[in-house]
Design a protein around this motif. Structure first.
Motif, PDB file in Angstrom:
ATOM      1  N   GLU A 479       0.813  -1.217   0.000  1.00  6.13           N
ATOM      2  CA  GLU A 479       0.000   0.000   0.000  1.00  6.13           C
ATOM      3  C   GLU A 479       0.845   1.265   0.000  1.00  6.13           C
ATOM      4  OE1 GLU A 479      -3.545  -1.154   2.988  1.00  6.13           O
ATOM      5  OE2 GLU A 479      -1.538  -1.657   3.724  1.00  6.13           O
ATOM      6  N   ARG A 480       2.125   1.168  -0.335  1.00  8.21           N
ATOM      7  CA  ARG A 480       2.962   2.355  -0.178  1.00  8.21           C
ATOM      8  C   ARG A 480       4.139   2.341  -1.149  1.00  8.21           C
ATOM      9  NH1 ARG A 480       5.181  -0.699   4.749  1.00  8.21           N
ATOM     10  NH2 ARG A 480       7.380  -1.045   4.232  1.00  8.21           N
ATOM     11  N   TYR A 481       4.705   3.520  -1.318  1.00  7.45           N
ATOM     12  CA  TYR A 481       6.017   3.674  -1.937  1.00  7.45           C
ATOM     13  C   TYR A 481       7.073   3.616  -0.839  1.00  7.45           C
ATOM     14  CZ  TYR A 481       4.107   5.551  -6.371  1.00  7.45           C
ATOM     15  OH  TYR A 481       3.473   5.726  -7.565  1.00  7.45           O
ATOM     16  N   ASP A 482       8.225   3.045  -1.164  1.00  7.70           N
ATOM     17  CA  ASP A 482       9.420   3.173  -0.346  1.00  7.70           C
ATOM     18  C   ASP A 482      10.534   3.680  -1.238  1.00  7.70           C
ATOM     19  OD1 ASP A 482       8.558   2.491   2.210  1.00  7.70           O
ATOM     20  OD2 ASP A 482       8.771   0.349   1.856  1.00  7.70           O
ATOM     21  N   ASP A 483      11.716   3.863  -0.676  1.00 12.57           N
ATOM     22  CA  ASP A 483      12.847   4.306  -1.476  1.00 12.57           C
ATOM     23  C   ASP A 483      13.229   3.216  -2.474  1.00 12.57           C
ATOM     24  OD1 ASP A 483      14.849   5.939  -2.397  1.00 12.57           O
ATOM     25  OD2 ASP A 483      15.732   6.289  -0.423  1.00 12.57           O
ATOM     26  N   LEU A 484      13.990   3.594  -3.486  1.00 19.32           N
ATOM     27  CA  LEU A 484      14.424   2.640  -4.501  1.00 19.32           C
ATOM     28  C   LEU A 484      15.346   1.596  -3.885  1.00 19.32           C
ATOM     29  CD1 LEU A 484      15.276   5.111  -7.401  1.00 19.32           C
ATOM     30  CD2 LEU A 484      13.170   3.773  -7.109  1.00 19.32           C
ATOM     31  N   ASP A 485      15.175   0.359  -4.315  1.00 18.75           N
ATOM     32  CA  ASP A 485      16.082  -0.705  -3.909  1.00 18.75           C
ATOM     33  C   ASP A 485      17.168  -0.791  -4.973  1.00 18.75           C
ATOM     34  OD1 ASP A 485      17.334  -2.873  -2.827  1.00 18.75           O
ATOM     35  OD2 ASP A 485      15.814  -4.337  -3.404  1.00 18.75           O
ATOM     36  N   GLY A 486      18.231  -0.005  -4.780  1.00 16.51           N
ATOM     37  CA  GLY A 486      19.267   0.056  -5.796  1.00 16.51           C
ATOM     38  C   GLY A 486      20.667  -0.012  -5.244  1.00 16.51           C
ATOM     39  N   GLY A 487      20.787  -0.330  -3.950  1.00 15.51           N
ATOM     40  CA  GLY A 487      22.110  -0.305  -3.349  1.00 15.51           C
ATOM     41  C   GLY A 487      22.804  -1.641  -3.277  1.00 15.51           C
ATOM     42  N   ARG A 488      22.199  -2.692  -3.857  1.00 12.55           N
ATOM     43  CA  ARG A 488      22.763  -4.038  -3.695  1.00 12.55           C
ATOM     44  C   ARG A 488      23.366  -4.541  -5.004  1.00 12.55           C
ATOM     45  NH1 ARG A 488      18.484  -7.947  -1.774  1.00 12.55           N
ATOM     46  NH2 ARG A 488      17.093  -6.687  -3.041  1.00 12.55           N
ATOM     47  N   PRO A 489      24.576  -5.077  -4.930  1.00 16.57           N
ATOM     48  CA  PRO A 489      25.173  -5.649  -6.137  1.00 16.57           C
ATOM     49  C   PRO A 489      24.558  -7.008  -6.468  1.00 16.57           C
ATOM     50  CG  PRO A 489      26.831  -5.077  -4.461  1.00 16.57           C
ATOM     51  CD  PRO A 489      25.505  -5.067  -3.804  1.00 16.57           C
ATOM     52  N   TYR A 490      24.528  -7.317  -7.781  1.00 13.05           N
ATOM     53  CA  TYR A 490      24.087  -8.637  -8.222  1.00 13.05           C
ATOM     54  C   TYR A 490      24.648  -8.894  -9.617  1.00 13.05           C
ATOM     55  CZ  TYR A 490      21.220 -12.757  -8.991  1.00 13.05           C
ATOM     56  OH  TYR A 490      20.803 -14.031  -9.246  1.00 13.05           O
ATOM     57  N   ARG A 491      24.574 -10.157 -10.048  1.00  9.06           N
ATOM     58  CA  ARG A 491      25.139 -10.517 -11.355  1.00  9.06           C
ATOM     59  C   ARG A 491      24.438  -9.754 -12.482  1.00  9.06           C
ATOM     60  NH1 ARG A 491      26.089 -15.623 -12.501  1.00  9.06           N
ATOM     61  NH2 ARG A 491      25.946 -16.435 -10.373  1.00  9.06           N
ATOM     62  N   THR A 492      23.165  -9.459 -12.308  1.00  5.66           N
ATOM     63  CA  THR A 492      22.461  -8.534 -13.199  1.00  5.66           C
ATOM     64  C   THR A 492      22.148  -7.293 -12.379  1.00  5.66           C
ATOM     65  OG1 THR A 492      21.432 -10.358 -14.427  1.00  5.66           O
ATOM     66  CG2 THR A 492      20.450  -8.181 -14.678  1.00  5.66           C
ATOM     67  N   PRO A 493      22.944  -6.236 -12.470  1.00  9.78           N
ATOM     68  CA  PRO A 493      22.688  -5.033 -11.661  1.00  9.78           C
ATOM     69  C   PRO A 493      21.293  -4.471 -11.936  1.00  9.78           C
ATOM     70  CG  PRO A 493      24.885  -4.969 -12.610  1.00  9.78           C
ATOM     71  CD  PRO A 493      24.173  -6.116 -13.264  1.00  9.78           C
ATOM     72  N   PHE A 494      20.607  -4.033 -10.880  1.00  9.11           N
ATOM     73  CA  PHE A 494      19.230  -3.580 -11.032  1.00  9.11           C
ATOM     74  C   PHE A 494      18.909  -2.525  -9.989  1.00  9.11           C
ATOM     75  CE2 PHE A 494      19.067  -6.724  -7.708  1.00  9.11           C
ATOM     76  CZ  PHE A 494      18.096  -6.259  -6.834  1.00  9.11           C
ATOM     77  N   VAL A 495      17.833  -1.794 -10.251  1.00  9.07           N
ATOM     78  CA  VAL A 495      17.208  -0.958  -9.238  1.00  9.07           C
ATOM     79  C   VAL A 495      15.723  -1.254  -9.310  1.00  9.07           C
ATOM     80  CG1 VAL A 495      17.013   1.012 -10.825  1.00  9.07           C
ATOM     81  CG2 VAL A 495      16.841   1.384  -8.378  1.00  9.07           C
ATOM     82  N   ALA A 496      15.102  -1.471  -8.130  1.00  4.90           N
ATOM     83  CA  ALA A 496      13.703  -1.890  -8.100  1.00  4.90           C
ATOM     84  C   ALA A 496      12.841  -0.847  -7.405  1.00  4.90           C
ATOM     85  CB  ALA A 496      13.567  -3.242  -7.394  1.00  4.90           C
ATOM     86  N   LEU A 497      11.582  -0.823  -7.788  1.00  7.36           N
ATOM     87  CA  LEU A 497      10.608   0.130  -7.272  1.00  7.36           C
ATOM     88  C   LEU A 497       9.571  -0.594  -6.432  1.00  7.36           C
ATOM     89  CD1 LEU A 497       9.194   2.995  -7.372  1.00  7.36           C
ATOM     90  CD2 LEU A 497       7.908   2.093  -9.330  1.00  7.36           C
ATOM     91  N   ARG A 498       9.347  -0.103  -5.223  1.00  4.19           N
ATOM     92  CA  ARG A 498       8.167  -0.523  -4.463  1.00  4.19           C
ATOM     93  C   ARG A 498       7.099   0.536  -4.680  1.00  4.19           C
ATOM     94  NH1 ARG A 498       9.280  -2.260   1.281  1.00  4.19           N
ATOM     95  NH2 ARG A 498       9.401  -4.313   0.296  1.00  4.19           N
ATOM     96  N   GLN A 499       5.940   0.100  -5.146  1.00  2.00           N
ATOM     97  CA  GLN A 499       4.844   1.031  -5.407  1.00  2.00           C
ATOM     98  C   GLN A 499       3.550   0.469  -4.824  1.00  2.00           C
ATOM     99  OE1 GLN A 499       3.569   1.343  -9.547  1.00  2.00           O
ATOM    100  NE2 GLN A 499       4.776  -0.486 -10.060  1.00  2.00           N
ATOM    101  N   PRO A 500       2.591   1.340  -4.505  1.00  2.00           N
ATOM    102  CA  PRO A 500       1.332   0.860  -3.920  1.00  2.00           C
ATOM    103  C   PRO A 500       0.506   0.099  -4.945  1.00  2.00           C
ATOM    104  CG  PRO A 500       1.239   3.226  -4.307  1.00  2.00           C
ATOM    105  CD  PRO A 500       2.647   2.809  -4.580  1.00  2.00           C
ATOM    106  N   VAL A 501      -0.096  -0.971  -4.481  1.00  2.00           N
ATOM    107  CA  VAL A 501      -0.981  -1.775  -5.324  1.00  2.00           C
ATOM    108  C   VAL A 501      -2.424  -1.356  -5.093  1.00  2.00           C
ATOM    109  CG1 VAL A 501      -1.709  -4.123  -5.887  1.00  2.00           C
ATOM    110  CG2 VAL A 501       0.667  -3.678  -5.206  1.00  2.00           C
ATOM    111  N   VAL A 502      -2.781  -1.098  -3.851  1.00  2.00           N
ATOM    112  CA  VAL A 502      -4.099  -0.583  -3.469  1.00  2.00           C
ATOM    113  C   VAL A 502      -3.895   0.551  -2.477  1.00  2.00           C
ATOM    114  CG1 VAL A 502      -5.329  -2.754  -3.871  1.00  2.00           C
ATOM    115  CG2 VAL A 502      -4.310  -2.306  -1.641  1.00  2.00           C
TER     116      VAL A 502
END
Length: 739
Positions: A479-502
């Motif tokens: 039900e909410r936004y949080d900060d971007l999940d972009g501080g973690r290394p991985y074999r496929t570098p990524f940044v993820a979004l948490r966004q509200p669904v309802v």
């Protein structure tokens, strides 16, 4: 508690059902949907899918939330997110049980005392935030900002941390550092100059041979890791498991070795002894890329397989066989760093031993070995100008500071300072203190009872909320936004979004909004953008995308995986003081600790008692899943059991399935009974139970009195004096039959 009244001794009080979701006309609120903010939803009768990421463990896999008529009816793994690859563990799919939990906190609450009776009353958000700001301001004015501390767990804490830093507070602690991630983070930094990573930098799917020490894949259910190890096994990976218990992972192993608990370092030293004495290590790699080899050999040369066999209960022949097999498969061989790595006071050195075993076979940046993942480059948004801290606050432990971007102090230090009176106010985000702090429940409650002001931000009425002066109900991660999940290394570098669904249900609010309201009441203007969407869009545009674009899939990632492997002849550099892999750590030595890992003998159990080992179940971990009624419907999830070896069961006349109480070496008896599981899968000198059960708050309908609380049985704890991590495995129990 009336406004302005201090209560140095706070009693546990029940939160009335009137303040929970079950009485808040839940059926009319389930259909609410997100509108506005550029996120208009499909009309009733139609379906849509919203991509976000999970909150049920630190892995934070990508999810696809399926919505029909404004209600989430299914959660699956996002095929766009590299940590899920279209799959989720049981916890992740059970997220519906959290958002639609009738025990959810529905309103802000304030503790008050009238006529000698303490209770909670419903408050408006403005009143609760105003009261919180007033109390925090007064405590800061009277005692200074260092009298305020924040404990946090989960990903939504970042906005509160920004607010507190602008307020001049610099005392932040994450309990999981104390017993899980601290030693593994620091141990690898002291050796390689970088962390082991989350996910861990082990190229599992391309490995041929991996040693595991007490790592419970398949039970802790770290999604990507389970997928990778399954693929590795398909490709012929051989696994060796050292564990006092026959775990799920041991069931997939070529060899299970029921090592005596507390002797891992002796075993690792013996493997090093064989590698070096039989010239099985990678001499060229060690000569070119490491320092401290002579110091290491001076330490391990006495730990022969025969000597280690006496300590570990593993035969010298098995030790030699494993060391030789490990070397023969190198560099496509590795020792896994594990997750919960602090069992005693030597956790950092234990992880250092794991890192050294990897270095000796030259597997760094090689297929199947240790690899270094890269981060997706997302620029940081400009932050509010923080005031100069009156006093720099870092942990008293000399080698804690490498973790300081997230924490400035260990959580047990916060609790000790609360007991001593140095900490007067505690702001708790997503931490169920009585059942989480590794000092045990008794010490945790002593700390909570001694502070002047306690604020709890949570989604459920956990035990900690019964001690709070103010309870602020946060919206769930769906039900909410949080900060971007972009501080973690991985074999496929990524940044993820948490966004509200309802839309947020009931009178709950997203953490970012609660933090903004507090900032304004504290007159900290300009700390946050006008909206969280504006902040996220600003960051994503600096990365060459936008919020609108990333909302479609929930993730932004590199089109191609990073090249993880070194080229032939490629020179390697490491961010250590020497610029090389440090088999003997200069940082440890300079701080007055052993430069190379030493084996320390841990105490055996008293007569008639057994060492308590703990772990997890794949469908229930952490407080956020304890009350999940959908996950609790699974027969194996309803309660924990105490694993007992058949010979021990016979000695104490215990029957399989019998309910008993546990008593620890200090005489503490478990509040609730636990069922006996008689099994050959556990050594005779130990017992095993899953952590996170035995909740005493009756409002948690599906968690109350289910099994026994491990945290209640912690009376002994030990501190790793180098980094401040807490070990609690020198606790022992015996059995009390119910009759």
């Amino acid at each position: 508690m009336s406004h302005g009244q201090d209560m140095n001794r706070r009693d546990f009080i029940k939160i009335s059902s009137l303040f929970l979701a079950g009485s808040a006309a839940m059926s009319t609120q389930i259909g609410q949907t997100v509108t506005g903010s550029g996120n208009a939803l499909a009309a009733d009768g139609q379906e849509r899918v919203v991509h976000s990421f999970c909150e049920h463990c630190f892995w934070r896999c990508g999810i696809a939330a399926h919505v029909r008529d404004g209600k989430i009816y299914k959660i699956t793994g996002s095929e766009h997110h590299p940590l899920s690859n279209g799959r989720l563990c049981p916890r992740g799919t059970g997220g519906i049980g959290q958002i639609y939990d009738p025990d959810r906190l529905a309103h802000p609450l304030i503790r008050e005392k009238k006529g000698g009776k303490t209770s909670y009353r419903k408050a408006s958000w403005d009143e609760a935030i105003t009261y919180t700001a007033e109390r925090l301001y007064k405590i800061k004015e009277q005692y200074g900002p260092q009298a305020i501390a924040m404990l946090h767990h989960g990903y939504g804490y970042t906005f509160f941390k920004e607010m507190f830093k602008a307020f001049g507070v610099n005392k932040f602690a994450k309990p999981s550092y104390d017993f899980c991630c601290g030693p593994r983070h620091q141990g690898f930094i002291f050796t390689y100059g970088h962390s082991a990573g989350t996910p861990e930098g082990i190229d599992i799917e391309n490995s041929k041979y991996i040693l595991f020490f007490g790592t419970h894949y398949g039970e802790n259910m770290h999604n990507t890791a389970v997928q990778e190890i399954s693929e590795g096994i398909r490709r012929g990976l051989k696994i060796v498991v050292f564990d006092p218990r026959f775990s799920t992972l041991a069931g997939k192993a070529e060899k299970w070795l029921p090592i005596k608990a507390g002797t891992d370092i002796a075993m690792m030293q013996a493997i090093m002894n064989v590698l070096i004495s039989e010239d099985l290590y990678d001499k060229q790699f060690v000569a070119e890329n490491t320092v401290g080899f002579d110091e290491l050999w001076a330490e391990v040369q006495q730990m022969t397989p025969e000597k280690a066999a006496e300590i570990t209960d593993i035969s010298a022949d098995d030790i030699r066989e494993i060391a030789r097999n490990y070397a023969s498969h190198a560099p496509a061989a590795a020792v896994h760093p594990g997750r919960r790595t602090q069992w005693y006071a030597d956790g950092t050195q234990r992880v250092r031993a794991i890192a050294i075993l990897n270095a000796l076979v030259g597997n760094y940046k090689m297929p199947g070995g240790v690899v270094k993942y890269e981060k997706y480059k997302v620029p940081k948004a400009a932050h509010h100008e923080y005031p100069a801290f009156e006093k720099e606050v870092w942990s008293k432990y000399p080698l804690f500071t490498d973790i300081k971007p997230e924490n400035t102090i260990a959580s047990h230090e916060v609790m000790q300072q609360a007991i001593s009176g140095e900490v007067k106010a505690m702001f708790v985000y997503g931490v169920n203190v009585p059942e989480t702090i590794t000092m045990g429940r008794k010490k945790a409650l002593e700390a909570l009872n001694n502070i002047d002001f306690l604020v709890a931000v949570d989604t459920l009425p956990m035990e900690v909320t019964g001690y709070a002066d103010v309870v602020l109900p946060e919206s769930t991660y769906l039900e909410r936004y949080d900060d971007l999940d972009g501080g973690r290394p991985y074999r496929t570098p990524f940044v993820a979004l948490r966004q509200p669904v309802v839309e947020p249900m009931f009178d709950s609010k997203p953490g970012n909004e609660i933090a903004r309201m507090l900032a304004e009441k504290l007159e900290l203007h300009g700390v946050f953008e006008e909206s969280v969407e504006e902040y996220l869009d600003k960051r994503l545009k600096m990365a060459g995308s936008s919020l609108e674009e990333v909302k479609k899939t929930g993730v932004l990632k590199n089109p191609e995986p990073t090249d993880l492997y070194r080229k032939p002849g490629e020179p390697l550099t490491f961010k250590t003081p020497s610029g090389k892999i440090e088999l003997a750590s200069s940082k440890m030595k300079e701080a007055g600790f052993d430069a190379v890992p030493k084996f320390i003998q841990h105490p055996d159990a008293p007569e008639g008692y057994y060492r308590v080992l703990t772990g997890r179940k794949p469908m229930l971990t952490f407080g956020r899943t304890a009350n999940n009624r959908f996950l609790n419907e699974l027969p194996t999830a309803r309660e924990n059991e105490i694993w007992v070896n058949p010979e021990v069961a016979a000695k104490h006349q215990l029957s399989h399935g019998e309910s008993i109480h546990l008593k620890n070496q200090a005489g503490v008896v478990s509040e609730f009974p636990i069922k006996v599981k008689v099994t050959q899968r556990i050594r005779q000198d130990a017992v095993y139970m899953v952590h996170g059960y035995g909740h005493y708050f009756k409002k948690l309908k599906w968690a109350h009195a289910k099994g026994a609380s491990h945290n209640q049985l912690i009376s002994n704890y030990e501190i790793d004096e180098s980094i401040g991590a807490v070990g609690f495995q020198n606790n022992f129990v015996t059995f009390i039959k119910e009759a």
